[in-house]
Design an enzyme around this catalytic site. Structure first.
Site: not given
Length: 168
Positions: A19, A43, A93, A131
């Site tokens: 990040h 989440k 990514r 994360s």
């Protein structure tokens, strides 16, 4: 001249080196970068919104440039409009990120075609960091120092210890 504003949205639970790489690079593309810290109903966050905002603020304080950390709980395009943003900054990514982001960008364009999305590839060394994996590694007692700044490592370890105490 109106400053060029960009928004970099995410849950940042916790903020990772990946990040921060995107934040550093995104801040070079705009005059003002707004880091939008949000909730995601799909989440289960390890940290509260206030804790995540504080964590991000602490970690970006040294980056330089005009960076603001703002909470939001609305459609991204509505938030970007409120902030006066002309650009959404997104990190990629892998190919799987691209597929999701491509679809999201198409939907966002339908909502507000005046705001562009810019994709930044994460640094090669940081591409595997997510994360959710950081939290899982930490929950099993693994070392996350390669993935997060030192203060975030301490925050995560403290939370894991706290969760462990509640669970026993």
């Amino acid at each position: 001249m109106t400053p060029r504003t960009g928004v970099y949205p995410g849950t940042f639970d916790p903020v990772t080196l990946g990040h921060l790489d995107i934040i550093r690079r995104g801040a070079k593309l705009v005059d003002r970068l707004v880091i939008g810290v949000t909730t995601n109903p799909s989440k289960s966050p390890m940290f509260t919104l206030a804790e995540r905002m504080e964590m991000v603020q602490r970690e970006v304080a040294h980056i330089g440039g005009e960076i603001h950390v703002v909470a939001f709980d609305s459609l991204l395009m509505d938030f970007a409009e409120r902030e006066g943003a002309g650009v959404i900054v997104r990190g990629l990514r892998a190919v799987t990120d691209f597929e999701y982001e491509y679809q999201m960008t198409g939907m966002n364009q339908q909502l507000n075609s005046r705001i562009e999305t810019v994709f930044l590839m994460a640094d090669v060394a940081l591409q595997p960091i997510a994360s959710r994996w950081v939290k899982e590694i930490a929950m099993y007692g693994g070392d996350i120092r390669k993935f997060v700044p030192p203060a975030v490592d301490a925050d995560v370890r403290a939370r894991v210890t706290e969760i462990g105490r509640k669970g026993s």
